[in-house]
Write an enzyme that holds these catalytic residues in place. Structure first.
Site, PDB file in Angstrom:
ATOM      1  N   ARG A  74      37.347 -36.489  -9.467  1.00 56.70           N
ATOM      2  CA  ARG A  74      37.834 -37.036  -8.205  1.00 56.70           C
ATOM      3  C   ARG A  74      39.316 -37.271  -8.437  1.00 56.70           C
ATOM      4  O   ARG A  74      39.699 -37.779  -9.492  1.00 56.70           O
ATOM      5  CB  ARG A  74      37.086 -38.326  -7.865  1.00 56.70           C
ATOM      6  CG  ARG A  74      35.589 -38.042  -7.685  1.00 56.70           C
ATOM      7  CD  ARG A  74      34.809 -39.196  -7.100  1.00 56.70           C
ATOM      8  NE  ARG A  74      33.500 -38.729  -6.690  1.00 56.70           N
ATOM      9  CZ  ARG A  74      32.386 -38.872  -7.423  1.00 56.70           C
ATOM     10  NH1 ARG A  74      32.423 -39.494  -8.579  1.00 56.70           N
ATOM     11  NH2 ARG A  74      31.244 -38.404  -6.991  1.00 56.70           N
ATOM     12  N   ASP A 105      31.439 -33.192   1.364  1.00 50.59           N
ATOM     13  CA  ASP A 105      32.340 -33.516   2.480  1.00 50.59           C
ATOM     14  C   ASP A 105      33.761 -33.867   2.031  1.00 50.59           C
ATOM     15  O   ASP A 105      34.740 -33.434   2.633  1.00 50.59           O
ATOM     16  CB  ASP A 105      31.778 -34.715   3.255  1.00 50.59           C
ATOM     17  CG  ASP A 105      30.783 -34.279   4.326  1.00 50.59           C
ATOM     18  OD1 ASP A 105      30.757 -33.082   4.664  1.00 50.59           O
ATOM     19  OD2 ASP A 105      30.038 -35.146   4.812  1.00 50.59           O
ATOM     20  N   ASP A 129      22.694 -34.069  -2.770  1.00 49.59           N
ATOM     21  CA  ASP A 129      22.211 -34.991  -1.740  1.00 49.59           C
ATOM     22  C   ASP A 129      21.746 -34.342  -0.430  1.00 49.59           C
ATOM     23  O   ASP A 129      21.053 -34.966   0.354  1.00 49.59           O
ATOM     24  CB  ASP A 129      23.322 -35.992  -1.375  1.00 49.59           C
ATOM     25  CG  ASP A 129      23.487 -37.060  -2.429  1.00 49.59           C
ATOM     26  OD1 ASP A 129      22.784 -36.997  -3.453  1.00 49.59           O
ATOM     27  OD2 ASP A 129      24.318 -37.970  -2.229  1.00 49.59           O
TER      28      ASP A 129
HETATM   29  O1  F6P Z   1      26.712 -37.019  -4.358  1.00 53.22           O
HETATM   30  C1  F6P Z   1      25.753 -36.901  -5.328  1.00 53.22           C
HETATM   31  C2  F6P Z   1      25.491 -38.226  -5.996  1.00 53.22           C
HETATM   32  O2  F6P Z   1      24.680 -37.958  -7.095  1.00 53.22           O
HETATM   33  C3  F6P Z   1      24.865 -39.306  -5.121  1.00 53.22           C
HETATM   34  O3  F6P Z   1      23.508 -39.159  -4.905  1.00 53.22           O
HETATM   35  C4  F6P Z   1      25.210 -40.543  -5.897  1.00 53.22           C
HETATM   36  O4  F6P Z   1      25.243 -41.654  -5.039  1.00 53.22           O
HETATM   37  C5  F6P Z   1      26.575 -40.232  -6.424  1.00 53.22           C
HETATM   38  O5  F6P Z   1      26.676 -38.830  -6.471  1.00 53.22           O
HETATM   39  C6  F6P Z   1      26.869 -40.816  -7.774  1.00 53.22           C
HETATM   40  O6  F6P Z   1      28.124 -40.396  -8.142  1.00 53.22           O
HETATM   41  P1  F6P Z   1      28.875 -40.669  -9.526  1.00 53.22           P
HETATM   42  O7  F6P Z   1      27.938 -41.395 -10.418  1.00 53.22           O
HETATM   43  O8  F6P Z   1      29.260 -39.337 -10.018  1.00 53.22           O
HETATM   44  O9  F6P Z   1      30.055 -41.489  -9.156  1.00 53.22           O
END
Ligand code: F6P
Length: 322
Positions: A74, A105, A129
């Protein structure tokens, strides 16, 4: 005319099948006579120059692997107008005149902004998701559901052996699709999703008690991550029913693993389609599945679409689990 140079990146949360999409983009681009580059660590890699030229062999032996070989991130810096401009300038410096972005998104907002800064982009939906409104299906979703189902099948064996209830949290912050489908597949007595308001007494406790009266003595409750407080739910079930209860949070195990046939094939088709769009001079498009077909839509319009939850399927899940 100069050779078209395109790049591919994965962004946001990784999803099984992203590698198959990258492989398809690289191999299609080469077969169309383009130069193709891989960007590491998502949009960050555009800013830091983590960009590498790919050949046919660069994507060997990745189709069966989960995660993303390109790595992902990110990028707070990219999420600023200055960051987007810098990324677009870097693309121009490298002669990159098209980017395929595999992600969710947030990644598509990045693609829309990069297109706005002069670099044509195409989005491929990749997230476990299934929470992208414009498409019936996102790469990784099938693998994640199958992983969740396999894990819950194992939980069920110990749950049955001890006459217990197990409250299982599956991923899905804003979207209950993993929970809904997995709940049906494992015969959960109740499934809680963020899209449907629930009455704890009626939708959980009463269902367990009624099933107990008919001789059922072990229970699985599936809860989407977006509902939260699974520990509390577990304690309340134990207090109200007298059934010894446990909590399992499946977590990131659902994000890994070798992609299913469905994810590999959809990813391969989408990778091919994305490069066709760039070859044909298209830009700011996102791919979507409608039934078995792949279509493309304007990214900006796609981002504004409301997500539709399958109420009928939810009703079926509750009817069948008794
Ligand atoms: O978008 C996928 C996902 O696995 C979601 O289900 C979950 O809420 C999120 O990413 C967790 O993201 P991370 O642990 O990578 O911040």
């Amino acid at each position: 005319m100069s050779t078209k140079k395109i790049a591919v990146l994965t962004s946001g949360g990784d999803a099984p099948g992203m590698n198959a999409a990258v492989r398809a983009v690289v191999r299609t681009a080469i077969s169309f006579g383009m130069e193709v580059y891989a960007v590491r660590h998502g949009y960050n890699g555009l800013l830091t120059g983590e960009v590498e030229k790919m050949d046919l062999r660069s994507v060997s032996n990745i189709i069966q692997r989960g995660g993303t070989a390109l790595l992902t991130a990110r990028s707070p810096e990219y999420n600023t107008p200055a960051g987007v401009k810098k990324a677009a300038d870097k693309c121009r410096e490298m002669g990159i005149d098209g980017v395929v972005v595999v992600g969710g998104d947030g990644s598509f907002r990045g693609a829309r902004d990069l297109t706005g800064a002069g670099i044509p982009c195409i989005g491929i939906p990749g997230t476990i998701d299934n929470d992208i409104a414009c498409t019936d299906y996102t790469i990784g979703y099938d693998t994640a559901m199958n992983t969740a189902m396999e894990m819950i099948d194992k939980i069920r064996e110990t749950t049955e052996s001890h006459d217990r209830c197990n409250v299982v949290e599956v991923m899905g912050r804003r979207c209950g699709d993993i929970a809904l489908n997995t709940g049906i597949a494992v015969g959960a007595i109740s499934t809680l999703v963020p899209e449907v308001e629930y009455d704890f007494e009626k939708d959980v406790i009463e269902r367990i008690k009624k099933a107990q009266e008919t001789g059922k003595h072990h229970f699985i409750v599936v809860v989407a991550e977006g509902i939260g407080h699974v520990e509390e739910i577990c304690k309340k079930i134990e207090a109200a029913t007298g059934i010894e209860s446990r909590v399992t949070i499946l977590g990131h195990v659902q994000r890994g693993g070798s992609p299913t046939v469905h994810d590999r094939v959809v990813a391969s088709r989408m990778g091919y389609y994305a490069v066709e769009l760039l070859r044909d001079g298209k830009s700011n498009r996102v791919l979507a599945m409608k039934g078995e077909d792949i279509i493309d839509l304007d990214i900006t319009e796609a981002l504004d679409m409301p997500r539709v939850f399958d109420e009928k399927l939810y009703k079926i899940s509750m009817e069948l689990s008794r």
